[in-house]
Design a protein around this motif. Structure first.
Motif, PDB file in Angstrom:
ATOM      1  N   THR A 107       0.817  -1.221   0.000  1.00  0.00           N
ATOM      2  CA  THR A 107       0.000   0.000   0.000  1.00  0.00           C
ATOM      3  C   THR A 107       0.845   1.264   0.000  1.00  0.00           C
ATOM      4  OG1 THR A 107      -1.640  -1.258   1.250  1.00  0.00           O
ATOM      5  CG2 THR A 107      -1.952   1.102   1.147  1.00  0.00           C
ATOM      6  N   ILE A 108       1.956   1.258   0.715  1.00  0.00           N
ATOM      7  CA  ILE A 108       2.813   2.453   0.749  1.00  0.00           C
ATOM      8  C   ILE A 108       3.411   2.722  -0.633  1.00  0.00           C
ATOM      9  CG2 ILE A 108       4.860   3.490   1.799  1.00  0.00           C
ATOM     10  CD1 ILE A 108       2.390   3.248   3.626  1.00  0.00           C
ATOM     11  N   VAL A 109       3.781   1.657  -1.325  1.00  0.00           N
ATOM     12  CA  VAL A 109       4.293   1.805  -2.704  1.00  0.00           C
ATOM     13  C   VAL A 109       3.183   2.374  -3.590  1.00  0.00           C
ATOM     14  CG1 VAL A 109       5.286   0.611  -4.699  1.00  0.00           C
ATOM     15  CG2 VAL A 109       5.863  -0.133  -2.378  1.00  0.00           C
ATOM     16  N   ALA A 110       1.953   1.874  -3.381  1.00  0.00           N
ATOM     17  CA  ALA A 110       0.796   2.361  -4.145  1.00  0.00           C
ATOM     18  C   ALA A 110       0.560   3.841  -3.876  1.00  0.00           C
ATOM     19  CB  ALA A 110      -0.443   1.548  -3.774  1.00  0.00           C
ATOM     20  N   LEU A 111       0.717   4.247  -2.610  1.00  0.00           N
ATOM     21  CA  LEU A 111       0.524   5.657  -2.248  1.00  0.00           C
ATOM     22  C   LEU A 111       1.572   6.538  -2.924  1.00  0.00           C
ATOM     23  CD1 LEU A 111      -1.004   7.758  -0.551  1.00  0.00           C
ATOM     24  CD2 LEU A 111       0.566   7.248   1.335  1.00  0.00           C
ATOM     25  N   ASN A 112       2.811   6.065  -2.960  1.00  0.00           N
ATOM     26  CA  ASN A 112       3.871   6.820  -3.649  1.00  0.00           C
ATOM     27  C   ASN A 112       3.567   6.977  -5.134  1.00  0.00           C
ATOM     28  OD1 ASN A 112       5.340   7.072  -1.276  1.00  0.00           O
ATOM     29  ND2 ASN A 112       6.568   5.244  -1.653  1.00  0.00           N
ATOM     30  N   LEU A 113       3.063   5.886  -5.727  1.00  0.00           N
ATOM     31  CA  LEU A 113       2.699   5.930  -7.152  1.00  0.00           C
ATOM     32  C   LEU A 113       1.542   6.896  -7.377  1.00  0.00           C
ATOM     33  CD1 LEU A 113       3.231   4.718  -9.966  1.00  0.00           C
ATOM     34  CD2 LEU A 113       1.555   2.935  -9.416  1.00  0.00           C
ATOM     35  N   PHE A 114       0.586   6.887  -6.455  1.00  0.00           N
ATOM     36  CA  PHE A 114      -0.557   7.803  -6.541  1.00  0.00           C
ATOM     37  C   PHE A 114      -0.081   9.256  -6.503  1.00  0.00           C
ATOM     38  CE2 PHE A 114      -3.573  10.517  -4.292  1.00  0.00           C
ATOM     39  CZ  PHE A 114      -4.721  10.348  -5.042  1.00  0.00           C
ATOM     40  N   GLU A 115       0.863   9.567  -5.610  1.00  0.00           N
ATOM     41  CA  GLU A 115       1.375  10.938  -5.479  1.00  0.00           C
ATOM     42  C   GLU A 115       2.194  11.346  -6.703  1.00  0.00           C
ATOM     43  OE1 GLU A 115       3.354  10.680  -1.732  1.00  0.00           O
ATOM     44  OE2 GLU A 115       1.497  11.021  -0.575  1.00  0.00           O
ATOM     45  N   GLU A 116       2.966  10.395  -7.254  1.00  0.00           N
ATOM     46  CA  GLU A 116       3.711  10.668  -8.493  1.00  0.00           C
ATOM     47  C   GLU A 116       2.744  10.988  -9.628  1.00  0.00           C
ATOM     48  OE1 GLU A 116       6.197   7.387  -9.438  1.00  0.00           O
ATOM     49  OE2 GLU A 116       7.488   7.602  -7.678  1.00  0.00           O
ATOM     50  N   ALA A 118      -0.357  12.148  -9.401  1.00  0.00           N
ATOM     51  CA  ALA A 118      -1.090  13.400  -9.200  1.00  0.00           C
ATOM     52  C   ALA A 118      -0.198  14.627  -9.334  1.00  0.00           C
ATOM     53  CB  ALA A 118      -1.755  13.391  -7.826  1.00  0.00           C
ATOM     54  N   ASN A 119       1.089  14.480  -8.953  1.00  0.00           N
ATOM     55  CA  ASN A 119       1.988  15.637  -8.919  1.00  0.00           C
ATOM     56  C   ASN A 119       2.911  15.741 -10.122  1.00  0.00           C
ATOM     57  OD1 ASN A 119       0.905  16.238  -6.378  1.00  0.00           O
ATOM     58  ND2 ASN A 119       2.413  14.931  -5.345  1.00  0.00           N
ATOM     59  N   GLY A 120       2.962  14.709 -10.936  1.00  0.00           N
ATOM     60  CA  GLY A 120       3.804  14.736 -12.126  1.00  0.00           C
ATOM     61  C   GLY A 120       5.288  14.644 -11.831  1.00  0.00           C
ATOM     62  N   ASN A 121       5.627  13.998 -10.694  1.00  0.00           N
ATOM     63  CA  ASN A 121       7.051  13.886 -10.348  1.00  0.00           C
ATOM     64  C   ASN A 121       7.567  12.456 -10.495  1.00  0.00           C
ATOM     65  OD1 ASN A 121       5.641  12.775  -8.287  1.00  0.00           O
ATOM     66  ND2 ASN A 121       6.663  13.878  -6.628  1.00  0.00           N
ATOM     67  N   GLY A 122       6.899  11.712 -11.353  1.00  0.00           N
ATOM     68  CA  GLY A 122       7.301  10.324 -11.541  1.00  0.00           C
ATOM     69  C   GLY A 122       8.131  10.130 -12.792  1.00  0.00           C
ATOM     70  N   GLU A 123       8.136   8.899 -13.284  1.00  0.00           N
ATOM     71  CA  GLU A 123       8.939   8.499 -14.446  1.00  0.00           C
ATOM     72  C   GLU A 123       8.598   9.335 -15.675  1.00  0.00           C
ATOM     73  OE1 GLU A 123      11.571   6.013 -16.668  1.00  0.00           O
ATOM     74  OE2 GLU A 123      11.237   6.040 -14.503  1.00  0.00           O
ATOM     75  N   PHE A 124       7.307   9.706 -15.820  1.00  0.00           N
ATOM     76  CA  PHE A 124       6.858  10.343 -17.055  1.00  0.00           C
ATOM     77  C   PHE A 124       6.779  11.868 -16.952  1.00  0.00           C
ATOM     78  CE2 PHE A 124       5.317   6.052 -16.873  1.00  0.00           C
ATOM     79  CZ  PHE A 124       5.732   5.538 -18.090  1.00  0.00           C
TER      80      PHE A 124
END
Length: 509
Positions: A107-116, A118-124
């Motif tokens: 779930t914590i990994v899922a939450l990090n992915l959710f924040e990425e 929503a905020n556009g700070n992930g891989e893409f």
């Protein structure tokens, strides 16, 4: 053993028609739903060879298939590879992976992915706005893992972004608040849900009813059932079972029976849980005839009892000393191929021993030991205790000594039983040796063991050993019973020994 390799997917162009990306995506989705993700990847290879560019739909199906097979790390890795294919994930892709991560406890990994996301700070590095399904998925996952406060933070944020929560969102949060014992928050959320025009479903009602029943608020739970029917939500078997269980727990078995009868009038069929709950209620009320009647009824309807159903009946029968009936029911259980486990077998052995059927328990014990089931120390304790109580001390001692050979270690209960048996038989030296062995093996003796040995020494008028034992107790901060201490004082006075020879226990200082 031969290993079968997956056969390749059929050639769609055998008729002269050439598939497009849309067709390939449908095929991948079908394979993934069938649990054949490897075939889906074969189709992906064909897409690439056909010079098509796979899109978000292609990868979402594959990610969903991997998640369904609990191959979560592979699914997460696939998401990061989308950029190499010139493809950007959409909200469904993210939500699919978030759901898979939550389902498998990440779930914590899922939450990090959710924040990425929503905020556009992930891989893409692009913002992919979460929708109602995304929020509901992450809130549900957080609540189930006990992160209710974090889920609570996301709820107003969701509304601030004009994303309307649905019945799943509300139900997940209500369940989280109930799990956290925050009934007031759950109640307020339920009222808000109704005010917002979001109609609760059967799951919502069941969550709230379960919380009310656990707290013994059965009248409120019943009114909730009335409300449910009034607003047109049809109760299912789980709702009735929850209410029935609550009434049984509060000793209102007749009310539970009324619900059981009314189920069918509402078009809701009884299941094995409905019968087991009511049987349990009758057994606890010592109305065994009613319980057995329900058991016969469920058999006549073709509903197969579970091991829980049988265990409940065993306990009820042992409670009123109907051992022969319990033995007959045990035979029925085996004939119906209902598999028990170590815990259930131990319960049955214990019931037999407590009712004086120790030899029958020993016979069952040996049969179980020779089968695939592994018995634990609790099973041995039950039987050793039973054997000691019927004077089969030698057999009990043999069983005690056999523990290391079967990979078990005697615990404080085992020692307690064996020492008590030896003391009652007058074998004080052997009991004392066993006590010393217990200490040598770092098994902490409790007050019961000390008191048992002390009574044995007192009966034998072994004053020096009584004094020695009292000092051992004092070192371990174990306080003897007041009644035993009184007997010790009488013994010392009788033998003209000063009371200063015994310790002043800390609780008396």
């Amino acid at each position: 053993m031969f290993r079968m390799h997956p056969s390749p997917p059929p050639r769609l162009n055998s008729t002269g028609l050439f598939p497009d990306l849309y067709t390939y995506n449908i095929l991948i989705n079908c394979f993934c739903k069938m649990g054949r993700v490897s075939h889906g990847f074969v189709v992906l290879g064909r897409i690439l060879r056909s010079c098509f560019t796979p899109d978000a739909v292609t990868f979402t199906s594959l990610i969903k298939g991997l998640c369904a097979e609990s191959r979560i790390m592979e699914a997460a890795a696939l998401l990061t590879k989308l950029k190499a294919f010139g493809c950007e994930p959409n909200v469904i892709t993210y939500t699919t992976l978030i759901n898979g991560l939550c389902r498998t406890g990440h779930t914590i990994v899922a939450l990090n992915l959710f924040e990425e996301m929503a905020n556009g700070n992930g891989e893409f590095a692009v913002v992919c706005k979460p929708d109602t399904a995304t929020y509901s998925t992450i809130i549900d996952g957080l609540c189930k893992e006990g992160f209710v406060d974090k889920a609570k933070e996301l709820f107003p944020k969701m509304k601030d972004e004009n994303i309307n929560p649905n019945v799943v969102t509300y139900t997940s949060l209500i369940h989280g608040f109930c799990y956290a014992n925050d009934w007031n928050e759950a109640k307020c959320l339920f009222i808000e849900m109704m005010d917002q025009g979001v109609q609760p479903n059967v799951v919502t009602f069941n969550v709230i009813m379960d919380e009310l029943c656990k707290n013994g608020k059965m009248d409120k739970a019943s009114r909730l059932l009335d409300l449910m029917i009034q607003i047109g939500v049809r109760p299912d078997a789980s709702v009735y079972n929850t209410l029935m269980d609550g009434f049984c727990l509060t000793s209102r078995v007749n009310r539970a029976k009324e619900l059981f009868v009314s189920m069918e009038s509402m078009g809701c069929k009884h299941n094995v849980f409905s019968y087991s709950i009511l049987i349990n209620g009758y057994c606890k009320n010592k109305e065994i005839e009613e319980a057995l009647s329900l058991y016969s009824e469920m058999l006549s309807k073709g509903i197969k009892p579970t091991v829980v159903t049988y265990s409940t009946l065993f306990l009820g029968l042992f409670e009123i000393h109907q051992v022969q009936h319990a033995l007959k029911l045990f035979d029925d259980m085996q004939r119906n191929h209902v598999a028990a486990n170590t815990y259930r077998y131990t319960t049955f052995i214990d019931g037999l021993c407590k009712n004086g059927f120790v030899l029958e328990a020993l016979e069952l014990f040996r049969a179980i030991r020779n089968s695939k089931y592994e018995l634990n120390i609790v099973s041995y304790n039950c039987l050793i205790d039973g054997l000691c109580k019927i004077g089969k001390l030698e057999t009990a001692w043999e069983m005690f000594q056999s523990l290391p050979r079967v990979g078990l270690m005697a615990d404080v209960v085992t020692y307690n039983i064996m020492i008590h048996g030896l003391c009652n038989d007058g074998q004080m030296d052997k009991a004392h040796d066993l006590f010393l062995d217990m200490e040598a093996k770092a098994v902490e003796p409790d007050c019961v063991i000390f008191n048992t040995i002390m009574l044995g020494f007192i009966r034998n008028n072994e004053t020096s050993k009584v004094i020695e034992l009292l000092h051992r107790m004092d070192k371990r901060n174990v306080m003897p019973d007041a009644s035993i201490l009184s007997i010790v004082v009488d013994l010392l006075v009788k033998n003209e020994i000063s009371l200063k020879s015994i310790p002043q226990f800390k609780s008396q200082r």
